[in-house]
Motif scaffolding. Sequence first.
Motif, mmCIF file in Angstrom:
data_model
loop_
_atom_site.group_PDB
_atom_site.id
_atom_site.type_symbol
_atom_site.label_atom_id
_atom_site.label_comp_id
_atom_site.label_asym_id
_atom_site.label_seq_id
_atom_site.Cartn_x
_atom_site.Cartn_y
_atom_site.Cartn_z
ATOM 1 N N SER A 722 -42.106 59.898 -1.261
ATOM 2 C CA SER A 722 -41.132 59.133 -0.476
ATOM 3 C C SER A 722 -41.830 58.031 0.322
ATOM 4 O O SER A 722 -41.328 56.899 0.399
ATOM 5 C CB SER A 722 -40.388 60.078 0.467
ATOM 6 O OG SER A 722 -39.527 59.349 1.312
ATOM 7 N N MET A 723 -43.004 58.336 0.905
ATOM 8 C CA MET A 723 -43.743 57.325 1.685
ATOM 9 C C MET A 723 -44.206 56.176 0.793
ATOM 10 O O MET A 723 -44.119 55.003 1.173
ATOM 11 C CB MET A 723 -44.941 57.982 2.369
ATOM 12 C CG MET A 723 -44.563 58.947 3.486
ATOM 13 S SD MET A 723 -45.987 59.879 4.107
ATOM 14 C CE MET A 723 -46.924 58.561 4.895
ATOM 15 N N LEU A 724 -44.682 56.497 -0.417
ATOM 16 C CA LEU A 724 -45.100 55.449 -1.352
ATOM 17 C C LEU A 724 -43.907 54.588 -1.755
ATOM 18 O O LEU A 724 -44.004 53.353 -1.816
ATOM 19 C CB LEU A 724 -45.741 56.088 -2.593
ATOM 20 C CG LEU A 724 -46.081 55.121 -3.730
ATOM 21 C CD1 LEU A 724 -47.089 54.069 -3.279
ATOM 22 C CD2 LEU A 724 -46.611 55.899 -4.950
ATOM 23 N N LYS A 725 -42.795 55.222 -2.000
ATOM 24 C CA LYS A 725 -41.587 54.502 -2.390
ATOM 25 C C LYS A 725 -41.156 53.528 -1.296
ATOM 26 O O LYS A 725 -40.757 52.380 -1.569
ATOM 27 C CB LYS A 725 -40.453 55.499 -2.673
ATOM 28 C CG LYS A 725 -39.172 54.852 -3.188
ATOM 29 C CD LYS A 725 -38.125 55.912 -3.490
ATOM 30 C CE LYS A 725 -36.824 55.276 -3.967
ATOM 31 N NZ LYS A 725 -35.772 56.299 -4.235
ATOM 32 N N ASP A 726 -41.283 53.955 -0.019
ATOM 33 C CA ASP A 726 -40.900 53.089 1.101
ATOM 34 C C ASP A 726 -41.787 51.841 1.159
ATOM 35 O O ASP A 726 -41.301 50.729 1.394
ATOM 36 C CB ASP A 726 -41.019 53.861 2.420
ATOM 37 C CG ASP A 726 -39.912 54.899 2.583
ATOM 38 O OD1 ASP A 726 -38.918 54.817 1.848
ATOM 39 O OD2 ASP A 726 -40.065 55.789 3.437
ATOM 40 N N VAL A 727 -43.095 52.022 0.962
ATOM 41 C CA VAL A 727 -44.016 50.879 0.999
ATOM 42 C C VAL A 727 -43.678 49.916 -0.134
ATOM 43 O O VAL A 727 -43.601 48.692 0.068
ATOM 44 C CB VAL A 727 -45.485 51.341 0.893
ATOM 45 C CG1 VAL A 727 -46.406 50.134 0.770
ATOM 46 C CG2 VAL A 727 -45.872 52.186 2.100
ATOM 47 N N LEU A 728 -43.480 50.440 -1.335
ATOM 48 C CA LEU A 728 -43.187 49.583 -2.488
ATOM 49 C C LEU A 728 -41.850 48.856 -2.317
ATOM 50 O O LEU A 728 -41.688 47.718 -2.769
ATOM 51 C CB LEU A 728 -43.181 50.417 -3.768
ATOM 52 C CG LEU A 728 -44.523 51.066 -4.150
ATOM 53 C CD1 LEU A 728 -44.388 51.898 -5.413
ATOM 54 C CD2 LEU A 728 -45.617 50.013 -4.315
ATOM 55 N N ALA A 729 -40.893 49.512 -1.645
ATOM 56 C CA ALA A 729 -39.570 48.905 -1.463
ATOM 57 C C ALA A 729 -39.647 47.664 -0.568
ATOM 58 O O ALA A 729 -38.855 46.730 -0.722
ATOM 59 C CB ALA A 729 -38.604 49.926 -0.872
ATOM 60 N N ARG A 730 -40.579 47.651 0.371
ATOM 61 C CA ARG A 730 -40.676 46.495 1.265
ATOM 62 C C ARG A 730 -41.802 45.542 0.877
ATOM 63 O O ARG A 730 -42.137 44.634 1.646
ATOM 64 C CB ARG A 730 -40.838 46.961 2.713
ATOM 65 C CG ARG A 730 -42.050 47.811 3.006
ATOM 66 C CD ARG A 730 -42.147 48.144 4.503
ATOM 67 N NE ARG A 730 -43.323 48.933 4.802
ATOM 68 C CZ ARG A 730 -43.360 50.258 4.874
ATOM 69 N NH1 ARG A 730 -42.244 50.955 4.667
ATOM 70 N NH2 ARG A 730 -44.483 50.896 5.153
ATOM 71 N N ARG A 742 -50.814 41.871 8.544
ATOM 72 C CA ARG A 742 -49.626 42.615 8.130
ATOM 73 C C ARG A 742 -49.831 43.269 6.762
ATOM 74 O O ARG A 742 -49.473 44.420 6.557
ATOM 75 C CB ARG A 742 -48.420 41.667 8.090
ATOM 76 C CG ARG A 742 -47.114 42.363 7.774
ATOM 77 C CD ARG A 742 -45.953 41.391 7.772
ATOM 78 N NE ARG A 742 -44.720 42.072 7.429
ATOM 79 C CZ ARG A 742 -43.573 41.444 7.173
ATOM 80 N NH1 ARG A 742 -43.521 40.119 7.259
ATOM 81 N NH2 ARG A 742 -42.496 42.119 6.848
ATOM 82 N N ILE A 743 -50.453 42.525 5.841
ATOM 83 C CA ILE A 743 -50.709 43.065 4.500
ATOM 84 C C ILE A 743 -51.748 44.183 4.578
ATOM 85 O O ILE A 743 -51.622 45.224 3.926
ATOM 86 C CB ILE A 743 -51.185 41.947 3.553
ATOM 87 C CG1 ILE A 743 -50.126 40.841 3.468
ATOM 88 C CG2 ILE A 743 -51.504 42.492 2.170
ATOM 89 C CD1 ILE A 743 -50.592 39.585 2.774
ATOM 90 N N GLN A 744 -52.780 43.974 5.413
ATOM 91 C CA GLN A 744 -53.823 44.970 5.554
ATOM 92 C C GLN A 744 -53.277 46.262 6.131
ATOM 93 O O GLN A 744 -53.708 47.367 5.760
ATOM 94 C CB GLN A 744 -54.951 44.440 6.445
ATOM 95 C CG GLN A 744 -56.235 45.253 6.396
ATOM 96 C CD GLN A 744 -56.850 45.273 5.009
ATOM 97 O OE1 GLN A 744 -57.061 44.225 4.401
ATOM 98 N NE2 GLN A 744 -57.105 46.470 4.491
ATOM 99 N N ALA A 745 -52.296 46.158 7.024
ATOM 100 C CA ALA A 745 -51.684 47.350 7.606
ATOM 101 C C ALA A 745 -50.977 48.174 6.536
ATOM 102 O O ALA A 745 -51.016 49.409 6.549
ATOM 103 C CB ALA A 745 -50.708 46.952 8.709
ATOM 104 N N GLU A 746 -50.334 47.491 5.589
ATOM 105 C CA GLU A 746 -49.666 48.208 4.502
ATOM 106 C C GLU A 746 -50.687 48.850 3.563
ATOM 107 O O GLU A 746 -50.486 49.954 3.058
ATOM 108 C CB GLU A 746 -48.757 47.248 3.728
ATOM 109 C CG GLU A 746 -47.628 46.647 4.542
ATOM 110 C CD GLU A 746 -46.574 47.665 4.945
ATOM 111 O OE1 GLU A 746 -46.565 48.776 4.382
ATOM 112 O OE2 GLU A 746 -45.753 47.349 5.828
ATOM 113 N N ALA A 747 -51.817 48.139 3.340
ATOM 114 C CA ALA A 747 -52.884 48.725 2.515
ATOM 115 C C ALA A 747 -53.425 49.992 3.164
ATOM 116 O O ALA A 747 -53.682 51.001 2.489
ATOM 117 C CB ALA A 747 -54.009 47.701 2.311
#
Length: 832
Positions: A722-730, A742-747
């Motif tokens: 679910s957490m991976l899906k949330d990251v990919l969705a945004r 901002r990108i590094q935070a998602e990485a």
Amino acid sequence: MSNTINFGIDLGTSNSLIAKFDRGDVQVFKNPSGFKESLPSIVGFRNDRILVGEQARAYLLRDSRSVVSRFKRKMGTSENFSIQSLDAIRTPVDLSALVLKELKSFVQTGEEIDSAVITIPASFDTLQSNATRQAGLDAGFKNVVLLQEPIAASLAYANKERNVDLRNSQWLVYDLGGGTFDAALVKIVEGELTVMDHEGDNYLGGTDFDALLIEKLVVPELERRGKFKDLLGSLKSQSGSRNALWYALLSKAEEAKVELSAKMSTEIDLGTLTVEDDEGVAVDAILTIARSDFEAVIQDAIEGSIDMVKRILARNSLAPTDLKFILMVGGSTYIPFVRKRIQEVMGIPVNTSVDPTNAVVVGAAYFAGTKENGVAREGALQRSDSPVRVRMVYNKTTQETEEPFMAKVEGPVEGMHYRIVRDDGAYDSGLKTLMGRISEDLPLRAGAYNIFTFKVFDANGVALPLDFDIIQIAQGRYSVVGQMLPEDICLVLDDTTAQDTRLKSLFNKNVVLPAQTKLTQEVGRTIVQGSSEEIRILVVEGPSNRHSSTNKPLGMLLISGKQIARDLIKGTEVDLKIAMSESRDLTVSAYLHGTDQEFSQVFAPKTRHVSTAILATETLLLETKLQTEIEDAQKNGLRDVATGLEKTLATVQSLMGEVAGLQEDDVTDKKYQLEDRKREAARAMYDLTSGKRLEQARLSYQNAKSECAKLVRESGNERERSMLKDVLAREQTFIKSSAPERIQAEAEQLLGISLSVLSRSPQYLRRMFEHLNEQSATMSDPTQATRLLDAGRRAMQADQWEDVRTVCGHLWDLLPAERQSQGEMRMFTGLV
């Protein structure tokens, strides 16, 4: 009786004023011993006497080391003032409180002044704002509300004009005072006034023009007539032999500046001062200063203020002609060159219809007339035995001709009545049956303050005492929709991947205050119950898309091991609730999931401290970083980037020269100005190199996504999927972002998911334990590390992998900070 604050105060760098709002009118009080509206913001100490204002100014030449002025610009800093006659120190807050107390004495009506609206520059940072509010509390006010000066000035103008249609209009406030400058874009929409955007400089004002007169005109003249080795240094250094002369010259320069607003030339008689050169020879001269000489001295500063105005217009896609006018406020706008230059550059009229010297205090009083007091006054306490309480709700300013009035009545109402009467007798509701809720539409006189009395009568027709029985509504006047936050407020979080920090925005610039937010953070390392270890998260003020080192630190979020009920394990979630009041008070409450504890205030604010030695070191490091970035840009063929960096490098090298010439005990504000310039240079460097960092961040994200997707597909649980899906969705909302942070935070979020999956793998845990065993010699507590390693070996032999994971977490916390990176963690796993 009205329950509004009513009193407004302009706490200025050079002069301060106090005014009161009363039934639609504003009265600016005068000093009873001089009948001037303004009080010089100067404090002196003579034996056991405290001198404030003109008395302190007059005492300056006799004992300059016991007289202090211009302390507003040191608010929020760690700087103190040594008072020779007291053999003690006083802080800027102490001195400001004395000025505020003196202003109270201007009010000779006998009423208690328990609350006040105090104005601050829009560009004041949070530390300066907090210090101003504290000064108000120290002066005896029980309730202090802060108001930004451009809003106050605009309220004074908008509520003064009767024949100008301001509906849906916008203008720009140019506020140049004694010590600070604000440029603010102001707009009125549907009867409410707000600041849309602003620029400012807390170290630009009339006091700087005084100093420039001395540095550029007076000192060179003295050096021509006498023999001096380092005249300017001996003037500006607190321990300098001529430091007392510096303050005397500032007073002379201020007089000359004021005269030049009305005359084409003036004189400074140096013979009235005791000026001796290094050989003890008296220097006696009368220095003639032409208005053109003064204009040449201040021209660069004025051009800098115009540049700020242009930046506001550019950011908001406006041309000068889109503005109704430019409202000139602040004593320094009396300078003819300032008005002329603004009108020349902008090509639209400057508006001087309000008094530049009292517009801010008048606007503060208007604002105070709309703010609930919140302090129980003596008269209200005497009425508390009334059988009923009435809570009223209505707008205090409106553009409508009728205003809805509502009230909630608490207590027995049977047999009682109420009546609302307008003071001119044109409206009378008549006696009406009192009920638990009241609703009326009150008719208003156009363009006037409408005063109504609200009375409650018992069954015998006797009027009951009420806490508040006055309703006042201004028709056709303007209120404030809210005050804007001048800078982003952020948390500084560890970026373990890059072995650096990143910013997490709490409140964005221009958000309307008050504001609040919530977020959840994980504890970065285990905190042992009873220990002196702390959760420490730095709060900074400044752009959230820049590096944390370029922003101003405000304080820390702190929770100590001595406060917690049991050990707080690394990875435990902490819920934070953050609120910022209209007056910029920051409060942070925290709930610890691991200990089931809640703390009401975990934010510890700090004062701004600038060491000349540290500033020199930081500037040198910035120069080195710039040189490295220039070489990298040239190697990669980025000519435009290299050119921009070279210009920034030239700025920094010039800055280094100024820092080198600054003495540690310099009495001016120069070190704060230089630190601000260093921050701007650092921000310019990060802007110019953002392309490189964007490319690196996107590559890091793509690698992290590939690794995470593989691990989650093979071994992930429902939560991780679910957490991976949330990251990919945004992903599309951040991957094209211009902010690498901002990108590094998602990485990093993806790497966290990957490590969550891996931490259940015995193979991973074994390799991690072996790596930590190899690093044990570098750990901060060798004894604890040995105990943990023994426990880990036993757990692996028993296949107790959850215990192994816990041991590894504790060992990880003992590693030096430079070794704690997720990048290193991946290197030795061999699994990612």
